[in-house]
Motif scaffolding. Structure first.
Motif, PDB file in Angstrom:
ATOM      1  N   ALA A   1       5.332   4.615   3.386  1.00  8.09           N
ATOM      2  CA  ALA A   1       5.001   5.938   3.919  1.00  8.09           C
ATOM      3  C   ALA A   1       6.277   6.670   4.288  1.00  8.09           C
ATOM      4  O   ALA A   1       7.199   6.071   4.846  1.00  8.09           O
ATOM      5  CB  ALA A   1       4.102   5.805   5.138  1.00  8.09           C
ATOM      6  N   ALA A   2       6.313   7.950   3.989  1.00  5.33           N
ATOM      7  CA  ALA A   2       7.482   8.741   4.335  1.00  5.33           C
ATOM      8  C   ALA A   2       7.095  10.113   4.877  1.00  5.33           C
ATOM      9  O   ALA A   2       7.840  10.709   5.637  1.00  5.33           O
ATOM     10  CB  ALA A   2       8.397   8.907   3.125  1.00  5.33           C
ATOM     11  N   GLY A   3       5.927  10.610   4.507  1.00  2.78           N
ATOM     12  CA  GLY A   3       5.539  11.963   4.898  1.00  2.78           C
ATOM     13  C   GLY A   3       4.863  12.030   6.256  1.00  2.78           C
ATOM     14  O   GLY A   3       4.251  11.080   6.728  1.00  2.78           O
TER      15      GLY A   3
ATOM     16  N   VAL B   1       0.864  -1.178   0.000  1.00  2.37           N
ATOM     17  CA  VAL B   1       0.000   0.000   0.000  1.00  2.37           C
ATOM     18  C   VAL B   1       0.906   1.235   0.000  1.00  2.37           C
ATOM     19  O   VAL B   1       1.545   1.554   0.997  1.00  2.37           O
ATOM     20  CB  VAL B   1      -0.947   0.022   1.220  1.00  2.37           C
ATOM     21  N   ASP B   2       0.973   1.889  -1.151  1.00  3.98           N
ATOM     22  CA  ASP B   2       1.828   3.053  -1.352  1.00  3.98           C
ATOM     23  C   ASP B   2       1.052   4.313  -0.949  1.00  3.98           C
ATOM     24  O   ASP B   2       0.136   4.734  -1.653  1.00  3.98           O
ATOM     25  CB  ASP B   2       2.254   3.102  -2.822  1.00  3.98           C
ATOM     26  N   LEU B   3       1.447   4.899   0.184  1.00  3.57           N
ATOM     27  CA  LEU B   3       0.767   6.095   0.690  1.00  3.57           C
ATOM     28  C   LEU B   3       1.595   7.367   0.492  1.00  3.57           C
ATOM     29  O   LEU B   3       1.333   8.390   1.117  1.00  3.57           O
ATOM     30  CB  LEU B   3       0.451   5.913   2.187  1.00  3.57           C
TER      31      LEU B   3
ATOM     32  N   PHE C   1       1.997  -2.385  11.523  1.00  9.49           N
ATOM     33  CA  PHE C   1       2.306  -2.414  10.091  1.00  9.49           C
ATOM     34  C   PHE C   1       3.795  -2.574   9.838  1.00  9.49           C
ATOM     35  O   PHE C   1       4.618  -2.123  10.629  1.00  9.49           O
ATOM     36  CB  PHE C   1       1.853  -1.111   9.407  1.00  9.49           C
ATOM     37  N   THR C   2       4.127  -3.182   8.695  1.00 10.69           N
ATOM     38  CA  THR C   2       5.493  -3.142   8.182  1.00 10.69           C
ATOM     39  C   THR C   2       5.561  -1.890   7.333  1.00 10.69           C
ATOM     40  O   THR C   2       4.855  -1.779   6.319  1.00 10.69           O
ATOM     41  CB  THR C   2       5.805  -4.386   7.327  1.00 10.69           C
ATOM     42  N   ILE C   3       6.365  -0.918   7.753  1.00 11.82           N
ATOM     43  CA  ILE C   3       6.431   0.375   7.067  1.00 11.82           C
ATOM     44  C   ILE C   3       7.816   0.557   6.470  1.00 11.82           C
ATOM     45  O   ILE C   3       8.827   0.369   7.161  1.00 11.82           O
ATOM     46  CB  ILE C   3       6.122   1.532   8.034  1.00 11.82           C
ATOM     47  N   VAL C   4       7.838   0.916   5.197  1.00 13.61           N
ATOM     48  CA  VAL C   4       9.088   1.207   4.499  1.00 13.61           C
ATOM     49  C   VAL C   4       8.941   2.561   3.802  1.00 13.61           C
ATOM     50  O   VAL C   4       7.840   3.081   3.671  1.00 13.61           O
ATOM     51  CB  VAL C   4       9.459   0.092   3.488  1.00 13.61           C
ATOM     52  N   ALA C   5      10.064   3.105   3.323  1.00 14.50           N
ATOM     53  CA  ALA C   5      10.063   4.456   2.767  1.00 14.50           C
ATOM     54  C   ALA C   5       9.811   4.535   1.265  1.00 14.50           C
ATOM     55  O   ALA C   5       9.447   5.589   0.761  1.00 14.50           O
ATOM     56  CB  ALA C   5      11.375   5.157   3.105  1.00 14.50           C
TER      57      ALA C   5
ATOM     58  N   LEU D   1       9.019  -3.835  -2.454  1.00 12.88           N
ATOM     59  CA  LEU D   1       9.096  -4.944  -3.415  1.00 12.88           C
ATOM     60  C   LEU D   1      10.294  -5.832  -3.139  1.00 12.88           C
ATOM     61  O   LEU D   1      10.251  -7.048  -3.387  1.00 12.88           O
ATOM     62  CB  LEU D   1       9.126  -4.404  -4.847  1.00 12.88           C
ATOM     63  N   ALA D   2      11.360  -5.272  -2.605  1.00 13.12           N
ATOM     64  CA  ALA D   2      12.547  -6.067  -2.269  1.00 13.12           C
ATOM     65  C   ALA D   2      12.262  -7.019  -1.101  1.00 13.12           C
ATOM     66  O   ALA D   2      12.927  -8.031  -0.957  1.00 13.12           O
ATOM     67  CB  ALA D   2      13.718  -5.145  -1.925  1.00 13.12           C
ATOM     68  N   LYS D   3      11.253  -6.703  -0.296  1.00 14.30           N
ATOM     69  CA  LYS D   3      10.905  -7.538   0.858  1.00 14.30           C
ATOM     70  C   LYS D   3      10.059  -8.747   0.461  1.00 14.30           C
ATOM     71  O   LYS D   3       9.883  -9.652   1.277  1.00 14.30           O
ATOM     72  CB  LYS D   3      10.149  -6.719   1.899  1.00 14.30           C
ATOM     73  N   VAL D   4       9.503  -8.746  -0.748  1.00 10.39           N
ATOM     74  CA  VAL D   4       8.607  -9.856  -1.131  1.00 10.39           C
ATOM     75  C   VAL D   4       9.264 -10.799  -2.117  1.00 10.39           C
ATOM     76  O   VAL D   4      10.179 -10.509  -2.781  1.00 10.39           O
ATOM     77  CB  VAL D   4       7.264  -9.350  -1.697  1.00 10.39           C
TER      78      VAL D   4
END
Length: 119
Positions: A88-90, A54-56, A106-110, A116-119
């Protein structure tokens, strides 16, 4: 005059690889627009999917209804044994997640690439 809900938030669905779905969310997720996220989450969290991202990054406001959509999606992902990764980054997105204690849920990345590298 307020804008109609359809213009507050939108979601574009992308499948960068087999079984991986990326939901690119933009706009504002509040009570009138949270279903813009909830519906695609529900329809893409199905048996056979390997991961949902989920790209926020383009979300300007994340209210309690938007958070509820994410929590519901996270529970469904857990039931299926599918990773759900939030990008999420903002401050507009990270602050409500952190303030509600959901950062540990949640697993949150920037970035989407990091997700995608995590899957």
């Amino acid at each position: 005059m307020p804008e109609p809900a359809a213009t507050l938030a939108s979601v574009r669905v992308d499948q960068p690889s087999d079984g991986v779905v990326v939901l690119h969310v933009s706009g504002e997720l509040d009570t009138s627009s949270a279903d813009e996220l909830a519906s695609p989450l529900k329809s893409n969290l199905v048996t056979g999917v390997r991961a949902v991202v989920v790209d926020l990054l383009q979300v300007r406001f994340l209210g309690s209804a938007g958070l509820e959509s994410l929590v519901t999606g996270s529970k469904r992902a857990d039931e299926l044994g599918v990773p759900l990764i939030v990008v999420a980054a903002g401050r507009a997105v990270l602050r409500p997640i952190e303030a509600t204690g959901l950062a540990s849920v949640f697993t949150i990345v920037a970035t989407v690439d990091e997700a995608l590298a995590k899957v």
